[in-house]
Design a protein around this motif. Structure first.
Motif, PDB file in Angstrom:
ATOM      1  N   ILE A  58       0.835  -1.203   0.000  1.00  0.00           N
ATOM      2  CA  ILE A  58       0.000   0.000   0.000  1.00  0.00           C
ATOM      3  C   ILE A  58       0.870   1.253   0.000  1.00  0.00           C
ATOM      4  N   PHE A  59       1.920   1.261   0.824  1.00  0.00           N
ATOM      5  CA  PHE A  59       2.784   2.432   0.943  1.00  0.00           C
ATOM      6  C   PHE A  59       3.984   2.393  -0.004  1.00  0.00           C
ATOM      7  N   GLU A  60       4.003   1.404  -0.894  1.00  0.00           N
ATOM      8  CA  GLU A  60       5.063   1.237  -1.890  1.00  0.00           C
ATOM      9  C   GLU A  60       6.453   1.173  -1.255  1.00  0.00           C
ATOM     10  N   LEU A  61       6.554   0.408  -0.178  1.00  0.00           N
ATOM     11  CA  LEU A  61       7.826   0.187   0.499  1.00  0.00           C
ATOM     12  C   LEU A  61       8.451  -1.095  -0.043  1.00  0.00           C
ATOM     13  N   PRO A  62       9.765  -1.222   0.047  1.00  0.00           N
ATOM     14  CA  PRO A  62      10.387  -2.467  -0.407  1.00  0.00           C
ATOM     15  C   PRO A  62       9.992  -3.631   0.488  1.00  0.00           C
ATOM     16  N   PRO A  63       9.971  -4.865  -0.056  1.00  0.00           N
ATOM     17  CA  PRO A  63       9.630  -6.030   0.760  1.00  0.00           C
ATOM     18  C   PRO A  63      10.545  -6.124   1.979  1.00  0.00           C
ATOM     19  N   GLY A  64       9.967  -6.431   3.129  1.00  0.00           N
ATOM     20  CA  GLY A  64      10.753  -6.587   4.345  1.00  0.00           C
ATOM     21  C   GLY A  64      11.030  -5.290   5.074  1.00  0.00           C
ATOM     22  N   ALA A  65      10.541  -4.164   4.556  1.00  0.00           N
ATOM     23  CA  ALA A  65      10.790  -2.882   5.215  1.00  0.00           C
ATOM     24  C   ALA A  65      10.087  -2.809   6.563  1.00  0.00           C
ATOM     25  N   LEU A  66       8.962  -3.486   6.692  1.00  0.00           N
ATOM     26  CA  LEU A  66       8.226  -3.552   7.946  1.00  0.00           C
ATOM     27  C   LEU A  66       8.378  -4.941   8.527  1.00  0.00           C
ATOM     28  N   GLY A  67       8.460  -5.014   9.842  1.00  0.00           N
ATOM     29  CA  GLY A  67       8.530  -6.329  10.471  1.00  0.00           C
ATOM     30  C   GLY A  67       9.951  -6.868  10.530  1.00  0.00           C
ATOM     31  N   LYS A  68      10.052  -8.092  11.016  1.00  0.00           N
ATOM     32  CA  LYS A  68      11.338  -8.745  11.215  1.00  0.00           C
ATOM     33  C   LYS A  68      11.576  -9.769  10.117  1.00  0.00           C
ATOM     34  N   SER A  69      11.983  -9.328   8.963  1.00  0.00           N
ATOM     35  CA  SER A  69      12.277 -10.267   7.889  1.00  0.00           C
ATOM     36  C   SER A  69      13.732 -10.123   7.478  1.00  0.00           C
ATOM     37  N   ALA A  70      14.193 -11.098   6.735  1.00  0.00           N
ATOM     38  CA  ALA A  70      15.579 -11.083   6.273  1.00  0.00           C
ATOM     39  C   ALA A  70      15.780  -9.962   5.277  1.00  0.00           C
ATOM     40  N   ASN A  71      16.948  -9.343   5.343  1.00  0.00           N
ATOM     41  CA  ASN A  71      17.285  -8.245   4.456  1.00  0.00           C
ATOM     42  C   ASN A  71      18.782  -8.286   4.202  1.00  0.00           C
ATOM     43  N   ILE A  72      19.190  -8.176   2.932  1.00  0.00           N
ATOM     44  CA  ILE A  72      20.598  -8.172   2.582  1.00  0.00           C
ATOM     45  C   ILE A  72      20.894  -6.910   1.784  1.00  0.00           C
ATOM     46  N   VAL A  73      21.901  -6.161   2.212  1.00  0.00           N
ATOM     47  CA  VAL A  73      22.326  -4.960   1.503  1.00  0.00           C
ATOM     48  C   VAL A  73      23.750  -5.185   1.019  1.00  0.00           C
ATOM     49  N   LEU A  74      23.935  -5.146  -0.300  1.00  0.00           N
ATOM     50  CA  LEU A  74      25.264  -5.316  -0.890  1.00  0.00           C
ATOM     51  C   LEU A  74      25.873  -3.960  -1.195  1.00  0.00           C
ATOM     52  N   SER A  75      27.130  -3.793  -0.847  1.00  0.00           N
ATOM     53  CA  SER A  75      27.892  -2.613  -1.227  1.00  0.00           C
ATOM     54  C   SER A  75      28.913  -3.072  -2.246  1.00  0.00           C
ATOM     55  N   SER A  76      28.561  -2.859  -3.523  1.00  0.00           N
ATOM     56  CA  SER A  76      29.368  -3.362  -4.628  1.00  0.00           C
ATOM     57  C   SER A  76      29.499  -4.868  -4.441  1.00  0.00           C
ATOM     58  N   ASN A  77      30.681  -5.410  -4.679  1.00  0.00           N
ATOM     59  CA  ASN A  77      30.902  -6.832  -4.426  1.00  0.00           C
ATOM     60  C   ASN A  77      31.907  -7.022  -3.291  1.00  0.00           C
ATOM     61  N   ARG A  78      32.003  -6.025  -2.424  1.00  0.00           N
ATOM     62  CA  ARG A  78      32.996  -6.049  -1.346  1.00  0.00           C
ATOM     63  C   ARG A  78      32.421  -6.242   0.048  1.00  0.00           C
ATOM     64  N   GLU A  79      31.128  -5.998   0.233  1.00  0.00           N
ATOM     65  CA  GLU A  79      30.551  -6.116   1.567  1.00  0.00           C
ATOM     66  C   GLU A  79      29.056  -6.395   1.467  1.00  0.00           C
ATOM     67  N   ALA A  80      28.554  -7.231   2.367  1.00  0.00           N
ATOM     68  CA  ALA A  80      27.127  -7.525   2.464  1.00  0.00           C
ATOM     69  C   ALA A  80      26.709  -7.434   3.924  1.00  0.00           C
ATOM     70  N   VAL A  81      25.690  -6.641   4.193  1.00  0.00           N
ATOM     71  CA  VAL A  81      25.108  -6.546   5.527  1.00  0.00           C
ATOM     72  C   VAL A  81      23.855  -7.412   5.517  1.00  0.00           C
ATOM     73  N   VAL A  82      23.830  -8.414   6.386  1.00  0.00           N
ATOM     74  CA  VAL A  82      22.757  -9.404   6.404  1.00  0.00           C
ATOM     75  C   VAL A  82      21.962  -9.238   7.700  1.00  0.00           C
ATOM     76  N   ASP A  83      20.738  -8.712   7.583  1.00  0.00           N
ATOM     77  CA  ASP A  83      19.837  -8.595   8.734  1.00  0.00           C
ATOM     78  C   ASP A  83      18.934  -9.818   8.764  1.00  0.00           C
ATOM     79  N   GLY A  84      18.630 -10.303   9.947  1.00  0.00           N
ATOM     80  CA  GLY A  84      17.798 -11.489  10.084  1.00  0.00           C
ATOM     81  C   GLY A  84      18.626 -12.762  10.189  1.00  0.00           C
ATOM     82  N   CYS A  85      19.895 -12.608  10.480  1.00  0.00           N
ATOM     83  CA  CYS A  85      20.824 -13.738  10.609  1.00  0.00           C
ATOM     84  C   CYS A  85      20.462 -14.563  11.844  1.00  0.00           C
ATOM     85  N   LYS A  86      20.336 -15.874  11.647  1.00  0.00           N
ATOM     86  CA  LYS A  86      20.026 -16.787  12.757  1.00  0.00           C
ATOM     87  C   LYS A  86      21.230 -17.631  13.165  1.00  0.00           C
TER      88      LYS A  86
END
Length: 99
Positions: A22-50
């Motif tokens: 409804i608010f045109e947010l990216p998937p996983g923006a709300l709630g506790k879901s997995a999210n991966i942010v890549l910075s080029s091919n040198r770093e990945a921040v992984v949220d939701g790591c178990k």
């Protein structure tokens, strides 16, 4: 009462998914879901790591709860690890998703 939409693959969206749409947010923006942010091919921040399933300088496998993410590359290292986040650094060649 509105009927929930179901994707062809059988996935039933949650209330958070509905609000994100409804608010045109990216998937996983709300709630506790997995999210991966890549910075080029040198770093990945992984949220939701178990947890870390495999760790070497060429392969890192991370448990995300309902899936496993595998980073393949050279000189891979876990730069930071908290209760729900990992930062993978190095020369990342590929990222695979599996169950």
């Amino acid at each position: 009462m509105a009927k929930k939409r179901r994707n062809p693959d059988g996935y039933e969206p949650s209330a958070f998914d509905e609000l994100s749409g409804i608010f045109e947010l990216p998937p996983g923006a709300l709630g506790k879901s997995a999210n991966i942010v890549l910075s080029s091919n040198r770093e990945a921040v992984v949220d939701g790591c178990k947890g870390i399933l495999e760790y070497s300088d060429s392969v890192i496998r991370i448990n995300m709860g309902n899936m496993v993410v595998r980073f393949i590359g050279r000189g891979l290292d876990i730069r930071s690890l908290t209760a729900d986040q990992a930062v993978v650094a190095g020369f990342i060649v590929s990222v695979d998703f599996g169950s």
